[in-house]
Design a protein around this motif. Structure first.
Motif, PDB file in Angstrom:
ATOM      1  N   LYS A  96       0.846  -1.205   0.000  1.00 49.10           N
ATOM      2  CA  LYS A  96       0.000   0.000   0.000  1.00 49.10           C
ATOM      3  C   LYS A  96       0.875   1.246   0.000  1.00 49.10           C
ATOM      4  O   LYS A  96       1.861   1.318   0.738  1.00 49.10           O
ATOM      5  CB  LYS A  96      -0.909   0.004   1.227  1.00 49.10           C
ATOM      6  CG  LYS A  96      -1.901   1.168   1.238  1.00 49.10           C
ATOM      7  CD  LYS A  96      -2.969   0.952   2.282  1.00 49.10           C
ATOM      8  CE  LYS A  96      -2.555   1.399   3.655  1.00 49.10           C
ATOM      9  NZ  LYS A  96      -3.514   0.967   4.695  1.00 49.10           N
TER      10      LYS A  96
ATOM     11  N   ASP B  80      -3.913   4.964  -0.609  1.00 50.30           N
ATOM     12  CA  ASP B  80      -4.544   5.583   0.553  1.00 50.30           C
ATOM     13  C   ASP B  80      -4.603   7.104   0.367  1.00 50.30           C
ATOM     14  O   ASP B  80      -3.577   7.737   0.126  1.00 50.30           O
ATOM     15  CB  ASP B  80      -3.723   5.225   1.801  1.00 50.30           C
ATOM     16  CG  ASP B  80      -4.447   5.531   3.097  1.00 50.30           C
ATOM     17  OD1 ASP B  80      -5.275   6.455   3.110  1.00 50.30           O
ATOM     18  OD2 ASP B  80      -4.165   4.850   4.101  1.00 50.30           O
TER      19      ASP B  80
ATOM     20  N   GLU C  11      -8.314   3.768  -0.389  1.00 44.32           N
ATOM     21  CA  GLU C  11      -8.550   3.869   1.055  1.00 44.32           C
ATOM     22  C   GLU C  11      -8.884   5.281   1.517  1.00 44.32           C
ATOM     23  O   GLU C  11      -8.244   6.243   1.106  1.00 44.32           O
ATOM     24  CB  GLU C  11      -7.289   3.370   1.782  1.00 44.32           C
ATOM     25  CG  GLU C  11      -7.393   3.361   3.293  1.00 44.32           C
ATOM     26  CD  GLU C  11      -6.308   2.501   3.926  1.00 44.32           C
ATOM     27  OE1 GLU C  11      -5.928   1.457   3.347  1.00 44.32           O
ATOM     28  OE2 GLU C  11      -5.833   2.873   5.014  1.00 44.32           O
TER      29      GLU C  11
ATOM     30  N   GLU D 181     -10.613   3.506   9.654  1.00 46.74           N
ATOM     31  CA  GLU D 181      -9.565   3.514  10.688  1.00 46.74           C
ATOM     32  C   GLU D 181      -9.729   4.679  11.662  1.00 46.74           C
ATOM     33  O   GLU D 181      -9.167   4.633  12.754  1.00 46.74           O
ATOM     34  CB  GLU D 181      -8.163   3.523  10.059  1.00 46.74           C
ATOM     35  CG  GLU D 181      -7.773   4.826   9.405  1.00 46.74           C
ATOM     36  CD  GLU D 181      -6.369   4.799   8.798  1.00 46.74           C
ATOM     37  OE1 GLU D 181      -6.176   4.102   7.782  1.00 46.74           O
ATOM     38  OE2 GLU D 181      -5.485   5.470   9.325  1.00 46.74           O
TER      39      GLU D 181
HETATM   40 MG   LIG Z   1      -4.985   4.393   6.096  1.00 50.70          MG
END
Ligand SMILES: [Mg+2]
Length: 395
Positions: A184, A221, A247, A274
């Protein structure tokens, strides 16, 4: 058995790393202000050539029977919440009654349903599970009903690495050569950064896909820093590079509606959550159909006790949970207690783990891209006294 003290302390040590430890940073919501957009990566204080100061606070639950439980690393703020606000409730309680302690603290902290207070409760809960495992002489995954399998694949999160295309290519190939099947990376540009920002964001995805080939997953992300139309437009353009997920395009307070809208038009799966807390925060995302993958952090969202509940709720929606990776040791126990379709993969933040696991005698690191379970009782981490330069008592 009774809790006699919630002992909080801070460890200081010196990490050696040649060159700049943080090379680049991710885009942040505050970057809509140009003076903040211009800021470089946040620095872990350098205390000499290639030497960085690491400060980690921890909580140790002490009992009248001598069994202890360790949680951390946490911030000094969280340690103070544990010492001042949780101690009066937890001291005298049976530490094995984790549901009772969690619920009593939750009911006492009516303004603490998120942020520092919930993060502090998360750490205390993890310390209690560690204690419970040590008391039982069993690893936590076993107390949680696992293991469901002997190992879990990890994905390498490359936060903090340079985004220069040549270096991205080199590092991505290095990650693959270490056995990871997924990696990622983090965008540096948001929806106010014009065509240049779009070009650079797309270049990152293209470079990664070209570097790793078709058989390795890439994830991207946006760390809460995009808007709904920008995310929809980017997702359509990113689809060409076949990311496993996009993300957290929206800030946490806007993601129920925002990510639900994005999902309606995005050809790429949306992962988020998150920065949500507790079963209620995550269930909100499930009810509004805002995520394809849920990412609560065990050390933020309420601890092992709470993320088990989140996994249970998610399983009724058939949604996978891929916890954010503050604590790899704690997260590995939870994941290995859940079916592979509920928790398919573990996040390994390459740079943060050098810091978060700095003081552990045996850091939990993926080998050949997988984390294997061990038979160590509790969470299984121990402080390496040799790493401590200075120790400060916080209560
Ligand atoms: Mg993240």
């Amino acid at each position: 058995m009774k809790i006699t003290r919630l002992h909080v302390f801070q460890l200081q040590g010196v990490m050696e790393f040649p060159g700049a430890f943080w090379e680049e940073r991710l885009v942040r919501p505050i970057d809509v202000y140009p003076e903040h957009k211009a800021e470089g990566p946040s620095n872990t204080p350098e205390v000499g050539d290639g030497k960085y100061l690491i400060e980690s606070s921890c909580v140790e639950v002490e009992t009248d029977e001598g069994v202890t439980g360790l949680g951390g690393p946490i911030t000094a703020d969280q340690a103070q919440v544990i010492a001042r606000q949780f101690s009066p409730i937890a001291v005298g309680e049976d530490p094995r009654a984790t549901e009772r302690i969690w619920d009593k603290i939750y009911r006492s902290q009516v303004h603490g349903r998120g942020g520092v207070v919930m993060m502090a409760l998360s750490a205390l809960d993890c310390a209690l599970w560690d204690l419970k495992g040590k008391w039982a002489g069993a690893p936590v995954y076993r107390l949680l009903g696992g293991p469901t399998r002997p190992e879990v694949p990890a994905y390498a999160s490359a936060l903090g690495f340079s985004l220069e295309p040549d270096l991205v290519r080199e590092r991505a190939r290095m990650i693959v050569s270490q056995g990871f099947k997924a990696t990622k990376w983090f965008f540096r540009h948001g929806h106010l950064d014009g065509r240049e920002g779009i070009r650079k964001n797309l270049e990152l995805a293209r470079t990664l896909r070209e570097a790793v080939g078709d058989d390795v997953d890439i994830m991207l992300d946006a760390w809460m820093s995009w808007s709904v139309p920008y995310a929809i437009s980017m997702a359509k353009q990113l689809a060409e590079y076949n990311p496993r997920w996009l993300e957290e395009p929206m800030m946490a307070d806007k993601e129920r509606e925002g990510c639900a809208l994005i999902r309606q038009q995005s050809p790429v799966a949306i992962a988020t959550g998150e920065h949500q807390y507790t079963r209620w925060g995550l269930k909100g995302l499930m009810d509004s159909r805002s995520a394809d993958i849920l990412q609560p952090d065990i050390y933020w969202a309420g601890g092992i006790s709470e993320v088990v509940k989140i996994c249970n709720i998610a399983s009724t929606y058939d949604l996978p949970v891929v916890p954010h990776g503050h604590s790899v040791p704690a997260t590995a126990h939870l994941i290995l207690s859940q079916p592979a379709n509920t928790c398919p993969i573990l996040e390994y933040l390459i740079k943060w783990n050098e810091i978060h696991q700095f003081f552990w005698k045996e850091p939990v690191k993926p080998v050949n891209g997988v984390v294997r379970l061990t038979e160590k009782p509790g969470i299984g981490v121990e402080i390496d006294e040799a790493k401590i330069v200075k120790r400060r008592e916080l209560n």
